[in-house]
Design a protein around this motif. Sequence first.
Motif, PDB file in Angstrom:
ATOM      1  N   TYR A   1       0.694  -1.352   0.026  1.00 29.69           N
ATOM      2  CA  TYR A   1      -0.031   0.017  -0.115  1.00 29.69           C
ATOM      3  C   TYR A   1       0.783   1.213  -0.061  1.00 29.69           C
ATOM      4  O   TYR A   1       0.691   2.085  -1.096  1.00 29.69           O
ATOM      5  CB  TYR A   1      -1.112   0.108   1.314  1.00 29.69           C
ATOM      6  CG  TYR A   1      -1.607   1.299   1.181  1.00 29.69           C
ATOM      7  CD1 TYR A   1      -2.704   1.275   0.325  1.00 29.69           C
ATOM      8  CD2 TYR A   1      -1.523   2.281   2.375  1.00 29.69           C
ATOM      9  CE1 TYR A   1      -3.464   2.617   0.698  1.00 29.69           C
ATOM     10  CE2 TYR A   1      -2.265   3.244   2.391  1.00 29.69           C
ATOM     11  CZ  TYR A   1      -3.304   3.522   1.542  1.00 29.69           C
ATOM     12  OH  TYR A   1      -4.033   4.684   1.758  1.00 29.69           O
TER      13      TYR A   1
ATOM     14  N   VAL B   1       3.236   2.481  -3.007  1.00 27.20           N
ATOM     15  CA  VAL B   1       2.577   2.456  -4.384  1.00 27.20           C
ATOM     16  C   VAL B   1       2.050   3.687  -4.239  1.00 27.20           C
ATOM     17  O   VAL B   1       1.450   4.383  -5.351  1.00 27.20           O
ATOM     18  CB  VAL B   1       1.851   1.250  -4.515  1.00 27.20           C
ATOM     19  CG1 VAL B   1       0.792   1.196  -5.714  1.00 27.20           C
ATOM     20  CG2 VAL B   1       2.810   0.050  -4.623  1.00 27.20           C
ATOM     21  N   VAL B   2       0.897   4.141  -3.275  1.00 26.92           N
ATOM     22  CA  VAL B   2       0.092   5.065  -3.249  1.00 26.92           C
ATOM     23  C   VAL B   2       0.735   6.386  -2.552  1.00 26.92           C
ATOM     24  O   VAL B   2       0.072   7.389  -2.863  1.00 26.92           O
ATOM     25  CB  VAL B   2      -1.114   4.695  -2.493  1.00 26.92           C
ATOM     26  CG1 VAL B   2      -1.994   3.613  -3.000  1.00 26.92           C
ATOM     27  CG2 VAL B   2      -1.016   4.798  -0.965  1.00 26.92           C
ATOM     28  N   CYS B   3       2.062   6.389  -2.363  1.00 30.79           N
ATOM     29  CA  CYS B   3       2.675   7.771  -1.993  1.00 30.79           C
ATOM     30  C   CYS B   3       2.440   8.880  -3.139  1.00 30.79           C
ATOM     31  O   CYS B   3       2.275  10.151  -2.765  1.00 30.79           O
ATOM     32  CB  CYS B   3       4.043   7.613  -1.605  1.00 30.79           C
ATOM     33  SG  CYS B   3       4.817   8.850  -0.968  1.00 30.79           S
TER      34      CYS B   3
ATOM     35  N   ILE C   1       0.160   9.126  -5.288  1.00 28.10           N
ATOM     36  CA  ILE C   1      -1.269   9.621  -5.220  1.00 28.10           C
ATOM     37  C   ILE C   1      -1.459  10.540  -4.436  1.00 28.10           C
ATOM     38  O   ILE C   1      -2.066  11.918  -4.098  1.00 28.10           O
ATOM     39  CB  ILE C   1      -2.343   8.568  -5.267  1.00 28.10           C
ATOM     40  CG1 ILE C   1      -2.213   7.558  -6.354  1.00 28.10           C
ATOM     41  CG2 ILE C   1      -3.635   8.898  -4.877  1.00 28.10           C
ATOM     42  CD1 ILE C   1      -3.126   6.343  -6.003  1.00 28.10           C
TER      43      ILE C   1
ATOM     44  N   SER D   1      -2.670  14.250  -5.201  1.00 28.03           N
ATOM     45  CA  SER D   1      -4.028  14.167  -4.893  1.00 28.03           C
ATOM     46  C   SER D   1      -4.574  15.787  -5.278  1.00 28.03           C
ATOM     47  O   SER D   1      -5.786  15.665  -5.941  1.00 28.03           O
ATOM     48  CB  SER D   1      -4.459  13.790  -3.584  1.00 28.03           C
ATOM     49  OG  SER D   1      -3.860  14.537  -2.504  1.00 28.03           O
TER      50      SER D   1
ATOM     51  N   ILE E   1      -8.244   6.758 -10.208  1.00 26.23           N
ATOM     52  CA  ILE E   1      -6.940   7.006  -9.508  1.00 26.23           C
ATOM     53  C   ILE E   1      -7.143   6.537  -7.998  1.00 26.23           C
ATOM     54  O   ILE E   1      -6.919   5.902  -7.444  1.00 26.23           O
ATOM     55  CB  ILE E   1      -6.219   8.118  -9.399  1.00 26.23           C
ATOM     56  CG1 ILE E   1      -5.428   8.472 -10.754  1.00 26.23           C
ATOM     57  CG2 ILE E   1      -5.370   8.384  -8.160  1.00 26.23           C
ATOM     58  CD1 ILE E   1      -5.032  10.111 -11.004  1.00 26.23           C
ATOM     59  N   TRP E   2      -8.708   6.878  -7.441  1.00 27.30           N
ATOM     60  CA  TRP E   2      -9.247   6.792  -6.369  1.00 27.30           C
ATOM     61  C   TRP E   2      -9.585   5.328  -6.243  1.00 27.30           C
ATOM     62  O   TRP E   2      -9.682   4.622  -5.236  1.00 27.30           O
ATOM     63  CB  TRP E   2      -9.998   7.640  -5.725  1.00 27.30           C
ATOM     64  CG  TRP E   2      -9.191   8.831  -5.290  1.00 27.30           C
ATOM     65  CD1 TRP E   2      -9.164  10.090  -6.014  1.00 27.30           C
ATOM     66  CD2 TRP E   2      -8.384   9.247  -4.201  1.00 27.30           C
ATOM     67  NE1 TRP E   2      -8.540  10.952  -5.509  1.00 27.30           N
ATOM     68  CE2 TRP E   2      -7.819  10.629  -4.430  1.00 27.30           C
ATOM     69  CE3 TRP E   2      -7.780   8.339  -3.182  1.00 27.30           C
ATOM     70  CZ2 TRP E   2      -6.968  10.734  -3.465  1.00 27.30           C
ATOM     71  CZ3 TRP E   2      -7.011   8.798  -2.490  1.00 27.30           C
ATOM     72  CH2 TRP E   2      -6.432   9.925  -2.600  1.00 27.30           C
TER      73      TRP E   2
ATOM     74  N   PHE F   1      -8.001   2.930  -8.083  1.00 26.23           N
ATOM     75  CA  PHE F   1      -6.720   2.229  -7.822  1.00 26.23           C
ATOM     76  C   PHE F   1      -6.192   2.361  -6.014  1.00 26.23           C
ATOM     77  O   PHE F   1      -5.772   1.049  -5.620  1.00 26.23           O
ATOM     78  CB  PHE F   1      -5.762   2.848  -8.637  1.00 26.23           C
ATOM     79  CG  PHE F   1      -4.268   2.002  -8.526  1.00 26.23           C
ATOM     80  CD1 PHE F   1      -4.008   1.041  -8.808  1.00 26.23           C
ATOM     81  CD2 PHE F   1      -3.294   2.833  -7.842  1.00 26.23           C
ATOM     82  CE1 PHE F   1      -2.775   0.161  -8.719  1.00 26.23           C
ATOM     83  CE2 PHE F   1      -2.121   2.475  -7.581  1.00 26.23           C
ATOM     84  CZ  PHE F   1      -1.958   0.978  -8.061  1.00 26.23           C
ATOM     85  N   HIS F   2      -6.458   3.335  -5.700  1.00 29.30           N
ATOM     86  CA  HIS F   2      -6.261   3.489  -4.224  1.00 29.30           C
ATOM     87  C   HIS F   2      -7.062   2.534  -3.335  1.00 29.30           C
ATOM     88  O   HIS F   2      -6.599   1.811  -2.552  1.00 29.30           O
ATOM     89  CB  HIS F   2      -6.416   4.988  -3.806  1.00 29.30           C
ATOM     90  CG  HIS F   2      -6.103   5.138  -2.345  1.00 29.30           C
ATOM     91  ND1 HIS F   2      -7.280   5.146  -1.486  1.00 29.30           N
ATOM     92  CD2 HIS F   2      -5.069   5.483  -1.532  1.00 29.30           C
ATOM     93  CE1 HIS F   2      -7.048   5.375  -0.207  1.00 29.30           C
ATOM     94  NE2 HIS F   2      -5.529   5.594  -0.133  1.00 29.30           N
TER      95      HIS F   2
ATOM     96  N   MET G   1      -5.662  -0.845  -3.403  1.00 29.03           N
ATOM     97  CA  MET G   1      -4.200  -1.038  -3.102  1.00 29.03           C
ATOM     98  C   MET G   1      -4.696  -1.173  -1.221  1.00 29.03           C
ATOM     99  O   MET G   1      -4.076  -1.838  -0.756  1.00 29.03           O
ATOM    100  CB  MET G   1      -3.311   0.286  -3.235  1.00 29.03           C
ATOM    101  CG  MET G   1      -2.965  -0.059  -4.506  1.00 29.03           C
ATOM    102  SD  MET G   1      -1.740  -1.292  -4.699  1.00 29.03           S
ATOM    103  CE  MET G   1      -2.849  -2.044  -5.841  1.00 29.03           C
ATOM    104  N   SER G   2      -5.665  -0.320  -0.852  1.00 26.75           N
ATOM    105  CA  SER G   2      -6.184  -0.423   0.460  1.00 26.75           C
ATOM    106  C   SER G   2      -6.621  -1.525   0.966  1.00 26.75           C
ATOM    107  O   SER G   2      -6.237  -2.452   1.840  1.00 26.75           O
ATOM    108  CB  SER G   2      -7.039   0.468   0.823  1.00 26.75           C
ATOM    109  OG  SER G   2      -6.745   1.949   0.631  1.00 26.75           O
TER     110      SER G   2
END
Length: 156
Positions: free
Chosen positions: A103, A106-108, A110, A114, A130-131, A133-134, A137-138
């Motif tokens: 997580y 990868v999402v850093c 984003i 943001s 994008i969200w 995808f976030h 990952m969560s």
Amino acid sequence: MKNLPLLHLYTIVEAVFILSYFRTLFADLLLKKVLLYIIILFPLLCIINFSFIQSIFTFNTYTRPLEAILVTFFCLFYLYKSGFTENWIEKPSSWFNMGILVYFPVVCIIFILSNYFTFVTKNKGLNLMIWYFHGAMSMLMYLAWARGFSLIKKDG
């Protein structure tokens, strides 16, 4: 946008909990002390950020990526210090760390971009993708954590 103030609070709580978790994993007293200082200083930095730098009604693009970098660093440092054992897949801490490594790094990006995605590009389709995808990952992180919790032995 109405829940962004809660995200600022969530960032503080999440960082404190995860860094406290790493504090329990390390045996080195100096490292425990460093983590304690970070656990104290990071919330103060977050409060300064939403009080003076970024509005509490915008995404916290400074402290959220910093949290991701800190958590990723200590996760990688723990893996380096502990090494891989033969039964690493049966250790709960391995699954917690796998979830973190899926997580946070990868999402850093984003987290950093943001506000740009939301306010500058104004491309709702891209922002939504994008969200999503976030969110995926969560979900992977929480599934790995669930596996880790399932491996914790219950005392009888």
